[in-house]
Design a protein around this motif. Sequence first.
Motif, PDB file in Angstrom:
ATOM      1  N   LYS A  46       0.845 -92.174  15.829  1.00 31.67           N
ATOM      2  CA  LYS A  46       1.550 -90.899  15.852  1.00 31.67           C
ATOM      3  C   LYS A  46       1.780 -90.517  17.305  1.00 31.67           C
ATOM      4  CE  LYS A  46       1.214 -86.009  14.571  1.00 31.67           C
ATOM      5  NZ  LYS A  46       0.328 -84.959  13.968  1.00 31.67           N
ATOM      6  N   LYS A  52       4.065 -88.096  20.081  1.00 33.66           N
ATOM      7  CA  LYS A  52       4.865 -86.881  20.168  1.00 33.66           C
ATOM      8  C   LYS A  52       5.636 -86.828  21.475  1.00 33.66           C
ATOM      9  CE  LYS A  52       4.656 -81.879  19.527  1.00 33.66           C
ATOM     10  NZ  LYS A  52       3.771 -80.702  19.256  1.00 33.66           N
ATOM     11  N   THR A  53       6.914 -86.482  21.378  1.00 34.01           N
ATOM     12  CA  THR A  53       7.760 -86.269  22.555  1.00 34.01           C
ATOM     13  C   THR A  53       8.307 -84.845  22.476  1.00 34.01           C
ATOM     14  OG1 THR A  53       9.917 -86.893  21.618  1.00 34.01           O
ATOM     15  CG2 THR A  53       8.450 -88.682  22.290  1.00 34.01           C
ATOM     16  N   ARG A  81      10.282 -84.713  18.804  1.00 34.19           N
ATOM     17  CA  ARG A  81       9.501 -84.551  17.584  1.00 34.19           C
ATOM     18  C   ARG A  81       8.298 -85.483  17.620  1.00 34.19           C
ATOM     19  NH1 ARG A  81       9.947 -88.298  13.307  1.00 34.19           N
ATOM     20  NH2 ARG A  81      11.617 -89.835  13.435  1.00 34.19           N
ATOM     21  N   ALA A  82       7.467 -85.392  16.611  1.00 35.84           N
ATOM     22  CA  ALA A  82       6.367 -86.335  16.437  1.00 35.84           C
ATOM     23  C   ALA A  82       6.850 -87.495  15.583  1.00 35.84           C
ATOM     24  CB  ALA A  82       5.170 -85.651  15.787  1.00 35.84           C
ATOM     25  N   TYR A  83       6.533 -88.713  16.008  1.00 36.45           N
ATOM     26  CA  TYR A  83       6.925 -89.922  15.294  1.00 36.45           C
ATOM     27  C   TYR A  83       5.685 -90.557  14.668  1.00 36.45           C
ATOM     28  CZ  TYR A  83      11.106 -89.575  18.250  1.00 36.45           C
ATOM     29  OH  TYR A  83      12.237 -89.144  18.898  1.00 36.45           O
ATOM     30  N   LYS A  84       5.750 -90.882  13.379  1.00 28.62           N
ATOM     31  CA  LYS A  84       4.662 -91.565  12.694  1.00 28.62           C
ATOM     32  C   LYS A  84       5.181 -92.898  12.159  1.00 28.62           C
ATOM     33  CE  LYS A  84       2.645 -87.190  11.070  1.00 28.62           C
ATOM     34  NZ  LYS A  84       2.202 -86.425   9.872  1.00 28.62           N
ATOM     35  N   TYR A 137      10.693 -91.130  24.287  1.00 30.58           N
ATOM     36  CA  TYR A 137       9.355 -91.119  24.870  1.00 30.58           C
ATOM     37  C   TYR A 137       9.434 -91.532  26.332  1.00 30.58           C
ATOM     38  CZ  TYR A 137       4.234 -91.700  24.886  1.00 30.58           C
ATOM     39  OH  TYR A 137       2.887 -91.589  25.130  1.00 30.58           O
ATOM     40  N   GLU A 197       5.086 -88.382  28.771  1.00 29.95           N
ATOM     41  CA  GLU A 197       4.403 -88.217  27.488  1.00 29.95           C
ATOM     42  C   GLU A 197       3.010 -88.854  27.479  1.00 29.95           C
ATOM     43  OE1 GLU A 197       7.633 -86.159  26.559  1.00 29.95           O
ATOM     44  OE2 GLU A 197       8.027 -88.264  27.012  1.00 29.95           O
ATOM     45  N   GLU A 247      -2.130 -85.038  21.838  1.00 29.71           N
ATOM     46  CA  GLU A 247      -1.680 -85.925  20.758  1.00 29.71           C
ATOM     47  C   GLU A 247      -1.655 -87.409  21.127  1.00 29.71           C
ATOM     48  OE1 GLU A 247       0.342 -82.031  19.480  1.00 29.71           O
ATOM     49  OE2 GLU A 247       0.433 -83.138  21.352  1.00 29.71           O
ATOM     50  N   ASN A 248      -1.067 -87.765  22.267  1.00 30.58           N
ATOM     51  CA  ASN A 248      -0.735 -89.172  22.507  1.00 30.58           C
ATOM     52  C   ASN A 248      -1.863 -90.003  23.096  1.00 30.58           C
ATOM     53  OD1 ASN A 248       1.852 -88.546  21.614  1.00 30.58           O
ATOM     54  ND2 ASN A 248       2.610 -88.140  23.685  1.00 30.58           N
TER      55      ASN A 248
END
Length: 217
Positions: A45, A47-48, A51-54, A82, A86, A92-93
Motif C-alpha cells: 500500500k 500513498k502519493t 491517492r493510495a495504491y493497493k 510516486y 514519497e 504510510e510508505n
Amino acid sequence: MIAERLINEKYWNKDGEVSDYKFTCEDFAIRVLVEFSSKRGLPVKLKTGVRAYKNMENYSAAAHDRYASNMYGFAEMVMLTYGAREMQNTVENTTAVATVEDLKPGDILAQALDRPMMTTAHHIQMAVSVTSDRIDIRQGNTDAAIVWPFTWGVKLTGKDMADPQSGGYVGLPVQKGYFTKDVSGWAYHNLDKGTTREDFLKAFEFYRWNFIGFNKE
C-alpha cells in the motif's frame, strides 16, 4: 536477486524490440518492492499526493483499464505519481532507519540533505549489500529534469516524462555504485560514471518499506 536481474535481463518491449529495463530512481525501488512482495504474497500500500495504491483493490475502469492486472501493471500505476519525496512519508510508505549501522539490504537511501534550506528527497538509491565499511547500492536514474515546467512542456507534445508507458519516459538502465567508510566519512563510488564523491553519505536519509503498515487498512 531482483535488482541484478533487472540489470542483466532484457525483454521484448511493446514495439517488439529487445530492450534493457529502464527506471527513474524511485521507479526502480518500486519495481523491486512490488516484485519482491508479489512473489511472497505480501500486501503493498503506497500513498502519493494523488491517492493510495493497493496491490489488491476494487476494480475501477478509470483507474485500472490502462494497466495489466499483474504486478507489472500495478508497479506502473504507482510509478506515474510516486516521487522521491514519497519515501519520506513515514506514516504510510516507509519507516525511518536511524543510523547507517541499522541499514539492511533493501533499505532506501534518500538524497535530501545536500541542498541549503531544503530537506525534500530528490534522488533515491537502494542498498543491496551492507557491511560495517561498505554499502553497495543500485539505482534508477534520469538525465532529464523531471520538474515543472519541463514536465509540462513535454506533456504538451503528448508524452509524459514520469510515465513508464509513455514514449517520453526518461528512466535509464539500472546503475551500480557503493559507499566505503574512510577517515573522512563515507565516500561514494559510481561504477557507471567512474566518479567518486567524498563524505557523500551525509547527504542521505535512510528508510525501510513499511511492511507492517501495508497490512493495515
